[in-house]
Design an enzyme around this catalytic site. Structure first.
Site, PDB file in Angstrom:
ATOM      1  N   HIS A 297       0.838  -1.208   0.000  1.00  0.00           N
ATOM      2  CA  HIS A 297       0.000   0.000   0.000  1.00  0.00           C
ATOM      3  C   HIS A 297       0.873   1.259   0.000  1.00  0.00           C
ATOM      4  CE1 HIS A 297      -3.066   2.898   1.432  1.00  0.00           C
ATOM      5  NE2 HIS A 297      -2.088   3.335   2.207  1.00  0.00           N
ATOM      6  N   GLU A 298       1.874   1.298   0.881  1.00  0.00           N
ATOM      7  CA  GLU A 298       2.743   2.477   0.967  1.00  0.00           C
ATOM      8  C   GLU A 298       3.492   2.713  -0.344  1.00  0.00           C
ATOM      9  OE1 GLU A 298       2.794   4.660   3.383  1.00  0.00           O
ATOM     10  OE2 GLU A 298       1.278   3.490   4.443  1.00  0.00           O
ATOM     11  N   HIS A 301       1.573   4.553  -2.959  1.00  0.00           N
ATOM     12  CA  HIS A 301       1.656   6.022  -2.938  1.00  0.00           C
ATOM     13  C   HIS A 301       2.826   6.497  -3.801  1.00  0.00           C
ATOM     14  CE1 HIS A 301      -1.481   6.760  -0.072  1.00  0.00           C
ATOM     15  NE2 HIS A 301      -0.930   6.004   0.859  1.00  0.00           N
ATOM     16  N   GLU A 378      -5.632   7.190  -0.919  1.00  0.00           N
ATOM     17  CA  GLU A 378      -5.593   5.965  -0.109  1.00  0.00           C
ATOM     18  C   GLU A 378      -6.266   4.808  -0.834  1.00  0.00           C
ATOM     19  OE1 GLU A 378      -3.914   5.491   2.684  1.00  0.00           O
ATOM     20  OE2 GLU A 378      -3.213   7.561   2.508  1.00  0.00           O
TER      21      GLU A 378
END
Length: 442
Positions: A297-298, A301, A378
């Site tokens: 997920h990070e 970004h 997100e």
């Protein structure tokens, strides 16, 4: 005080009051949900136990009540400052301090630095009761605070010193640019702010963050190898993987990557790693695969260029703010309304009044749209993790983190839209499920 001056002061006050009343309304809506939704639904039973749900609900109630009191306290302080002319009092006091050091009050940059120091000290003292209550009563009562009094004092002192080290040179440069920049000062001020922002982003992970927390290299092992393989697969320029001892400060968990240009580092909170809590007799943290889901997920970004997009929007906003400041700050009534004698119009006071008080409605509206954009980012990062085949790991990790952080899963729609930079747990899990189905079909 003339009628026009009174109108300006009252308008500034009404801006602050209206924002407080709006946020009070939202908080009361959310507080009602905390109090009325006291049983766990069938939908949530797969994610939370009755005990976890109850703890999260009580934590949410206490946080919201504290938030209401804190915001009311802030409005009262703002009112006292405005209607008692404390901004001018602080400036006049700054001139007096300058004279004791044989510095002429006409040397505006030096007086501005003294004024900013006094303001920062005042804010520290005024906000300290709220910080102490939040840390040692609210967070302590719900099992999150891990700070000793000594650690807290040292942390606060370091924060204040660092703030002064960053703020005073920045204020000096800004005032200097506005005073000598002529008609082009908006461009020069914007360029300075841009360079300063990028410099701080570059220096923060290496020089600033280690001042407050201890960072240790993640030992060799399967977790490190898996993270390196994930970074390599995505061509992510990973320089190092660290564990930060966040447990000395709080029991909350997190993970992030840092580094604006060039090589980057991944940071895991030690509270994120799976371990058995002897005190609570429960296992906390995430498994290795769940950590990989969080990092996927990070890295989403990074892959989606969210940092660069955020910086670009920030710079656009700064240009708009500085342009508005250039149009307004020469309006003499802004200064006389605050108690300044006619003809005395300090640049720093203009910056504070225009950017923080006059433009408060714009700032609130911008914050709302920035929050909405953050939620979009997100979702995109979650979708990226799903595309890397980590849907179950990410979903499981989010549930565990929500449980460990006492994140209450039910929110009022208006409250969530105004405050939440991250989608709620239920929305994220629903999105992960939908995205997984879509990925399988594709």
């Amino acid at each position: 005080m003339t009628l026009n001056e009174s109108i300006i002061v009252w308008l500034i006050f009404l801006f602050s009051l209206s924002e407080y009343l709006w946020e009070l309304y939202l908080s009361l809506r959310q507080l009602k949900i905390y109090k009325t939704n006291n049983t766990i639904s069938d939908e949530l039973k797969a994610m939370l136990t009755e005990e976890s749900f109850k703890k999260a609900r009580l934590y949410g109630i206490d946080r919201t009540k504290f938030k209401i009191v804190k915001e009311f306290y802030s409005v009262v302080i703002t009112s006292v400052i405005l209607f008692n002319g404390w901004i001018y009092v602080a400036w006049h006091k700054s001139e007096g301090i300058a004279q004791t050091f044989n510095i002429s009050p006409d040397r505006e940059i030096f007086v501005s630095c003294i004024f900013m120091t006094l303001v920062m000290f005042f804010n520290f003292v005024v906000n300290l009761p709220c910080v102490i209550y939040s840390t040692f009563i609210l967070e302590e009562n719900h099992g999150f605070n891990k700070q000793t009094i000594g650690f807290f004092i040292k942390d606060q002192l370091k924060s204040q010193v660092l703030s002064l080290v960053i703020t005073i040179p920045s204020v000096s440069a800004a005032v200097y640019i506005i005073l000598l920049g002529g008609n082009m000062f908006v461009i020069y001020l914007w360029l300075f702010s841009t360079v300063a922002t990028l410099l701080l982003l570059t220096l923060y992970p290496t020089f600033i963050a280690p001042l407050f927390d201890k960072f240790v290299t993640l030992p060799d092992g399967s977790l490190r190898k898996s993270i390196e393989n994930l970074a390599s697969k995505l061509n992510f320029s990973l320089s190092q993987i660290y564990i930060v001892e966040g447990s000395k400060r709080s029991a909350h968990s997190n993970a992030y990557f840092s580094g604006f240009l060039g090589a980057k580092r991944i940071v895991l909170f030690d509270t994120l790693l799976e371990k058995y809590d002897e005190e609570k007799k429960v296992t906390t943290g995430c498994t290795e695969n769940e950590i990989l889901g969080i990092l996927a997920h990070e890295l989403g970004h990074w892959s989606c260029n969210h940092i660069y997009k955020s910086i670009a929007l920030t710079e656009l906003n700064l240009m708009l703010l500085f342009s508005a400041f250039a149009l307004i700050f020469k309006y003499s009534l802004l200064y006389t309304a605050l108690g300044f004698p006619a003809g005395q119009e300090p640049v720093l006071i203009g910056l504070i009044v225009v950017l923080q008080l006059i433009l408060a409605p714009y700032n609130s509206l911008l914050s709302f749209f920035a929050t909405a954009l953050s939620r979009k980012f997100e979702f995109e990062a979650d979708n990226f993790a799903v595309s890397l085949n980590y849907p179950n790991e990410l979903k499981s990790a989010l549930i565990k983190l929500g449980k460990d952080n006492l994140d209450y899963p039910i929110y009022d729609k208006l409250y969530s839209a105004w405050y939440h930079s991250h989608p709620t747990l239920l929305h994220r899990i629903e999105n992960i499920k939908n995205q997984s189905v879509k990925t399988k079909k594709d």
